[in-house]
Design an enzyme around this catalytic site. Structure first.
Site, mmCIF file in Angstrom:
data_model
loop_
_atom_site.group_PDB
_atom_site.id
_atom_site.type_symbol
_atom_site.label_atom_id
_atom_site.label_comp_id
_atom_site.label_asym_id
_atom_site.label_seq_id
_atom_site.Cartn_x
_atom_site.Cartn_y
_atom_site.Cartn_z
ATOM 1 N N ASP A 22 -9.271 4.478 7.558
ATOM 2 C CA ASP A 22 -8.643 3.921 8.771
ATOM 3 C C ASP A 22 -7.663 4.932 9.363
ATOM 4 O O ASP A 22 -7.593 5.130 10.573
ATOM 5 C CB ASP A 22 -7.873 2.629 8.449
ATOM 6 C CG ASP A 22 -8.698 1.372 8.701
ATOM 7 O OD1 ASP A 22 -9.928 1.419 8.493
ATOM 8 O OD2 ASP A 22 -8.113 0.342 9.097
ATOM 9 N N ASP B 291 -10.577 3.119 1.605
ATOM 10 C CA ASP B 291 -10.415 2.106 2.655
ATOM 11 C C ASP B 291 -9.225 2.484 3.539
ATOM 12 O O ASP B 291 -9.316 2.501 4.769
ATOM 13 C CB ASP B 291 -10.181 0.739 1.990
ATOM 14 C CG ASP B 291 -9.979 -0.365 3.007
ATOM 15 O OD1 ASP B 291 -10.753 -0.425 3.981
ATOM 16 O OD2 ASP B 291 -9.035 -1.164 2.839
ATOM 17 N N ASP C 122 -0.731 9.574 -1.933
ATOM 18 C CA ASP C 122 0.406 9.489 -1.002
ATOM 19 C C ASP C 122 0.538 10.788 -0.219
ATOM 20 O O ASP C 122 0.740 10.788 1.008
ATOM 21 C CB ASP C 122 1.705 9.132 -1.751
ATOM 22 C CG ASP C 122 1.956 9.977 -2.995
ATOM 23 O OD1 ASP C 122 1.042 10.724 -3.420
ATOM 24 O OD2 ASP C 122 3.070 9.887 -3.552
ATOM 25 N N TYR D 278 -11.403 -3.401 -6.106
ATOM 26 C CA TYR D 278 -12.076 -4.460 -5.354
ATOM 27 C C TYR D 278 -12.901 -5.370 -6.263
ATOM 28 O O TYR D 278 -13.160 -6.513 -5.925
ATOM 29 C CB TYR D 278 -13.023 -3.856 -4.309
ATOM 30 C CG TYR D 278 -12.393 -3.488 -2.982
ATOM 31 C CD1 TYR D 278 -11.277 -2.669 -2.918
ATOM 32 C CD2 TYR D 278 -12.941 -3.942 -1.790
ATOM 33 C CE1 TYR D 278 -10.726 -2.313 -1.699
ATOM 34 C CE2 TYR D 278 -12.400 -3.592 -0.565
ATOM 35 C CZ TYR D 278 -11.285 -2.775 -0.526
ATOM 36 O OH TYR D 278 -10.756 -2.433 0.682
ATOM 37 N N LYS E 256 -4.523 9.141 -7.884
ATOM 38 C CA LYS E 256 -3.103 8.935 -8.206
ATOM 39 C C LYS E 256 -2.946 9.221 -9.691
ATOM 40 O O LYS E 256 -2.479 8.384 -10.480
ATOM 41 C CB LYS E 256 -2.697 7.497 -7.820
ATOM 42 C CG LYS E 256 -1.213 7.209 -7.887
ATOM 43 C CD LYS E 256 -0.383 7.867 -6.784
ATOM 44 C CE LYS E 256 1.095 7.612 -7.021
ATOM 45 N NZ LYS E 256 1.973 8.363 -6.090
HETATM 46 C C1 IPM Z 1 -13.911 -1.826 5.459
HETATM 47 C C2 IPM Z 1 -13.232 -3.177 5.533
HETATM 48 C C3 IPM Z 1 -13.658 -3.999 4.329
HETATM 49 C C4 IPM Z 1 -13.182 -3.280 3.093
HETATM 50 C C5 IPM Z 1 -13.187 -5.463 4.338
HETATM 51 C C6 IPM Z 1 -13.590 -6.182 5.604
HETATM 52 C C7 IPM Z 1 -13.677 -6.213 3.140
HETATM 53 O O1 IPM Z 1 -11.855 -3.027 5.618
HETATM 54 O O2 IPM Z 1 -15.153 -1.796 5.464
HETATM 55 O O3 IPM Z 1 -13.214 -0.821 5.421
HETATM 56 O O4 IPM Z 1 -12.012 -3.429 2.688
HETATM 57 O O5 IPM Z 1 -13.976 -2.557 2.498
HETATM 58 MG MG MG Z 2 -11.229 -1.005 5.866
#
Ligand code: IPM
Ligand code: MG
Length: 357
Positions: free
Chosen positions: A248, A244, A220, A142, A188
């Site tokens: 999710d 990240d 993975d 990032y 990885k």
């Molecule tokens: C998160 C989001 C952020 C990230 C974005 C909005 C920049 O996806 O907080 O997980 O990638 O960190």
């Molecule tokens: Mg995110």
């Protein structure tokens, strides 16, 4: 009587609606406790760009740094997608995290018993899942240099230094010590040099935590194992982009991304936010699930302000509404007694908090 200064950053989309509910619950929880809150609002994201031309105005950075803790809603939306990268709401958030030095992002993915049917996975797979993803937040691909575009190519760089890995590893081991003493580091290392360094460093730091059972997994495989057998995980330690993605994925074990809070902590500051985004498609309709934000406020009490009992009360209040069958639309299809709006959900949780001592 202590007074905590809370910086509120509502942001875009459903941000304002969900923050308002968290404030309702915070105001309810301090009744009868030895502290109170004062709030100051700051602009960030698309709204900040619209008003000031900058998605992260300096006043927001200063105000946040002068507060005891920061509660954050969500940012972003299609409206700002065409802006140059540094003007986009997301760039504001990344800069904000970096400014605050919040290197450790804690993302719990816990499956409430009441909602085992809400997951897209089978109840017998998700029942009892209680995972803490510890994601490095201000390094990795990032932020790595060089990055940019040249002619027909574009590039980003994944960089970690030993001190960056050490501090996030310490954080993860400390959390593991407070939980079941099981830590899985995800990388990885079969392909990336940066992951090899990550793994070596984590192995070295592990010597300071002999009670913690450490394992390693390639990212993975971890993505696959998370839905094959999620209960094998307790604390997952990983870098920025892997965290990240995996957080999710882990959120869906719980049934809705609208349930999951997060804490971003460093040495000085703490930023507390739901893991979901600004959901522009449902903004302003009063149907967003405020639970992730309310649970983030509980994490703020626990991790930043040390008000453990108040945090417990909020978490118990959330569990109670779910047990009693109150649901926002996102989880409404499962064992619902009553579908509530965003503000009804906030009010019911606030009332529960007042009743739980
Ligand atoms: C998160 C989001 C952020 C990230 C974005 C909005 C920049 O996806 O907080 O997980 O990638 O960190
Ligand atoms: Mg995110």
């Amino acid at each position: 009587m202590k007074n905590y200064k809370i910086a509120l950053i509502k942001g875009d989309g459903i941000g304002p609606e969900i923050i308002d509910e968290a404030v309702k619950v915070l105001d309810a929880v301090c009744v009868g406790e030895a502290f109170s809150f004062s709030y100051e609002e700051y602009l960030m994201g698309g709204i900040a760009y619209d008003v000031t031309g900058d998605p992260l105005p300096q006043a927001t950075i200063n105000g946040a740094k002068n507060s005891d803790a920061i509660l954050f809603g969500a940012i972003g939306g299609e409206k700002w997608d065409q802006l140059p990268r540094e003007k986009r709401p997301e760039s504001g958030l990344l800069r904000f995290r970096k400014e605050l030095g919040v290197f450790a992002n804690l993302r719990p993915a816990k499956v409430y018993d009441e909602l085992v049917n809400a997951s897209t996975l089978k109840p017998e797979i998700v029942q009892g899942v209680d995972i803490m993803v510890v994601r490095e937040l201000i390094g990795g691909i990032y932020f790595g240099e060089p990055k940019g575009r040249e002619g027909n190519k574009a590039f980003n760089t994944m960089v970690y230094t030993v001190p960056e890995i050490e501090r996030i590893a310490h954080k993860a081991f400390q959390i593991a010590m407070q939980r079941t003493k099981k830590l899985c580091s995800v990388d990885k290392a079969n392909v990336l040099d940066v992951s090899q360094l990550w793994r070596e460093t984590v192995i070295r730091i592990a010597k300071e935590y002999p009670e913690v059972e450490l394992s390693h997994m390639y990212v993975d495989n971890a993505a696959m194992q998370l839905i094959r057998n999620p209960r094998q995980f307790d604390v997952i330690l990983t870098g920025n982009i892997f965290g990240d993605i995996l957080s999710d994925e882990a959120s869906m074990l719980s049934g809705s991304i609208g349930l999951l809070p997060s804490a971003s902590t460093g040495l000085k500051h703490g930023l507390y936010e739901p893991i979901h985004g600004s959901a522009p498609d449902i903004a302003g309709q009063g149907i967003a699930n405020p639970i992730a934000t309310i649970a983030s406020a509980a994490m703020m009490l626990r991790y930043e302000l040390g008000e453990t009992r108040a945090a417990d009360r909020i978490e118990a209040a959330i569990a109670k509404v779910l047990r009693e069958g109150y649901r926002t639309g996102d989880i409404g299809a499962y064992d619902a007694k009553e579908i509530c709006s965003t503000s009804e959900m906030g009010t019911i949780i606030a009332n529960n908090v007042a009743a739980i001592r």
